[in-house]
Design a protein around this motif. Structure first.
Motif, mmCIF file in Angstrom:
data_model
loop_
_atom_site.group_PDB
_atom_site.id
_atom_site.type_symbol
_atom_site.label_atom_id
_atom_site.label_comp_id
_atom_site.label_asym_id
_atom_site.label_seq_id
_atom_site.Cartn_x
_atom_site.Cartn_y
_atom_site.Cartn_z
ATOM 1 N N SER A 229 2.017 1.880 -3.457
ATOM 2 C CA SER A 229 0.779 2.400 -4.323
ATOM 3 C C SER A 229 0.533 3.837 -3.859
ATOM 4 C CB SER A 229 -0.402 1.665 -3.886
ATOM 5 O OG SER A 229 -0.403 0.352 -4.475
ATOM 6 N N ASN B 241 -6.732 6.939 -0.289
ATOM 7 C CA ASN B 241 -7.576 6.027 0.112
ATOM 8 C C ASN B 241 -7.833 5.121 -1.156
ATOM 9 O OD1 ASN B 241 -8.245 6.605 2.684
ATOM 10 N ND2 ASN B 241 -9.815 8.330 2.208
ATOM 11 N N GLU B 242 -7.876 5.797 -2.283
ATOM 12 C CA GLU B 242 -8.069 5.079 -3.535
ATOM 13 C C GLU B 242 -6.901 4.146 -3.899
ATOM 14 O OE1 GLU B 242 -9.594 3.733 -7.252
ATOM 15 O OE2 GLU B 242 -10.421 4.505 -5.502
ATOM 16 N N GLN C 32 -0.566 6.977 5.997
ATOM 17 C CA GLN C 32 -1.973 6.910 5.346
ATOM 18 C C GLN C 32 -3.027 7.440 5.839
ATOM 19 O OE1 GLN C 32 -2.263 2.585 4.699
ATOM 20 N NE2 GLN C 32 0.031 2.403 4.475
ATOM 21 N N LYS D 233 0.790 -1.125 0.004
ATOM 22 C CA LYS D 233 -0.131 0.176 0.051
ATOM 23 C C LYS D 233 0.843 1.250 -0.084
ATOM 24 C CE LYS D 233 -3.833 -2.103 2.249
ATOM 25 N NZ LYS D 233 -4.711 -2.161 3.562
ATOM 26 N N ASP E 46 -8.177 11.369 -0.739
ATOM 27 C CA ASP E 46 -9.131 10.563 -1.657
ATOM 28 C C ASP E 46 -7.917 9.844 -2.493
ATOM 29 O OD1 ASP E 46 -11.465 11.566 -1.115
ATOM 30 O OD2 ASP E 46 -11.536 12.950 -2.682
ATOM 31 N N LYS F 276 -4.796 2.651 -1.927
ATOM 32 C CA LYS F 276 -4.531 1.431 -0.903
ATOM 33 C C LYS F 276 -5.524 0.231 -1.500
ATOM 34 C CE LYS F 276 -6.039 3.692 2.922
ATOM 35 N NZ LYS F 276 -6.252 4.016 4.301
ATOM 36 N N GLN F 277 -6.349 0.592 -2.430
ATOM 37 C CA GLN F 277 -7.331 -0.541 -2.913
ATOM 38 C C GLN F 277 -6.716 -1.476 -4.100
ATOM 39 O OE1 GLN F 277 -10.165 -0.899 -0.837
ATOM 40 N NE2 GLN F 277 -9.265 0.918 0.257
ATOM 41 N N HIS F 278 -5.503 -0.575 -4.413
ATOM 42 C CA HIS F 278 -4.824 -1.325 -5.795
ATOM 43 C C HIS F 278 -3.445 -1.647 -5.542
ATOM 44 C CE1 HIS F 278 -8.320 0.199 -8.116
ATOM 45 N NE2 HIS F 278 -8.052 1.297 -7.485
#
Length: 382
Positions: A215, A281-282, A251, A212, A278, A284-286
């Motif tokens: 990313s 947070n985004e 984070q 993360k 934003d 961390k999802q990829h």
């Protein structure tokens, strides 16, 4: 030599006619980028052995005729460490002038270290110590003093002399044509295009990040680069590298959490807080982009290190035979690329390929073998 100061359209038209009569011209630029993302073009110096001119782009309404003359393919453009100068030309015109001769690239073929400074060449070739009186000049301020104009003009006056000496010496050694491929590469416009998606590659400390965190630093770097370009401000004016690394580790998910990060700029939080959160947070999802491209291992094995040592020995031998600094012929990074079959490698092109690259490929593919004696290393066909 009288310096022509070009600050009117009439003077510029006359200068363009002069340029068109020349087989080559020496070029240099003065610019500022302390307060902007893109360099601010402030002065252009042009010289030949017979004349020298300083062109004031801040005083001229249109430079199209000037660029048309400079870009003539029959005129060689001589510069030193030309990447930033060519970047300015590319930003102003959307293309890069050619052909180009870069004295910094050529100098190592005459025994200089890699990437020698201009002052070093002036001292060695002309026995002149360059003045540093106007090193920190704000070239956007007008009027320029006579001393400032002379200082700027001297750079191209000396460059003319260095170019002539270099060409004579390279020709005697039979090396002038060796540089053709190196100079041709300078015309690749991708060199002067900064891709926001790759901005993270320049962040020091990224190698210590994983998952993360990686990313996030990739997302923040891309946002910062795009934003800096759009507002034409230095990237570090938006957010510093060390702060981006800190955000990647901490984070923060909300603006409130972001504002509590130590030493963060309050103006940054007010203006871009929601955007940054934003992005974090985004991201961390990829999954992150691979830290090491093309599947290259982050750490080489002892066997790979041994192979590199052997290749390095061959490079040193060929460099000595040709009176070159080994680093000019091939760096260890170049040799690593050869092992990984990376096509973006100077050892696969031009004179370096002829001198040692082809031989190293032969060794790696098992088509050649080494023979050792107490005094020498010999490469034989297998």
């Amino acid at each position: 030599m009288t310096i022509q100061y070009i600050n009117t359209t009439e003077k510029l038209d006359a200068l363009c006619q002069q340029i068109l009569q020349e087989p080559w011209i020496a070029l240099d630029t003065e610019f500022l980028r302390e307060k902007t993302y893109y360099p601010q073009f402030c002065l252009l110096q042009i010289a030949t052995p017979e004349w020298v001119a300083c062109i004031d782009p801040l005083a001229l309404p249109d430079l199209d005729k000037l660029f048309d003359a400079i870009y003539q393919p029959t005129i060689t453009k001589v510069l030193h460490s030309c990447r930033q100068d060519l970047e300015i030309f590319y930003q102003l015109t959307g293309k890069v002038p050619e052909p180009v001769f870069d004295t910094q690239i050529a100098a190592p073929l005459l025994g200089f270290q890699e990437n020698p400074g201009y002052a070093m060449l002036v001292s060695n070739f002309l026995n002149i110590n360059l003045s540093k009186a106007h090193t920190r000049t704000d070239w956007s301020v007008r009027p320029l003093s006579e001393a400032q104009i002379q200082y700027a003009a001297d750079d191209v006056i000396y460059l003319c002399k260095i170019y002539q000496i270099m060409c004579e010496q390279l020709e005697k050694l039979g090396r002038l044509h060796w540089l053709e491929n190196d100079f041709k590469q300078l015309n690749d416009t991708e060199l002067y295009q900064i891709s926001p998606s790759n901005a993270w590659l320049k962040i020091k400390g990224k190698n210590k990040l994983t998952g993360k965190q990686l990313s996030i630093i990739q997302a923040l770097s891309e946002w910062r680069e795009s934003t800096a370009q759009s507002v034409n401000k230095p990237r570090n004016w938006l957010i510093r590298d060390d702060m981006m690394l800190e955000l990647a580790k901490l984070q923060p998910a909300t603006v409130s959490e972001l504002a509590k990060v130590r030493n963060i700029n309050e103006r940054l939080v007010r203006r871009y807080g929601n955007v940054l959160c934003d992005l974090i947070n985004e991201a961390k999802q990829h999954p992150p982009k691979p830290l090491h491209e093309n599947g290259k291992p982050p750490k080489k094995t002892q066997q790979q290190e041994a192979v590199l040592d052997v290749l390095t020995a061959i490079v040193r031998i060929r460099a000595e035979q040709n009176s070159l600094n080994p680093v000019v012929l091939a760096t260890r990074k170049d040799l690593e690329k050869l092992i990984y079959a990376d096509e973006d490698n100077p050892l696969l092109q031009g004179w370096r390929h002829s001198m040692v690259g082809e031989e190293l490929q032969c060794l790696l593919e098992g088509r050649c073998a080494l023979k050792l004696t107490p005094e020498s290393v010999i490469v034989n066909q297998a």
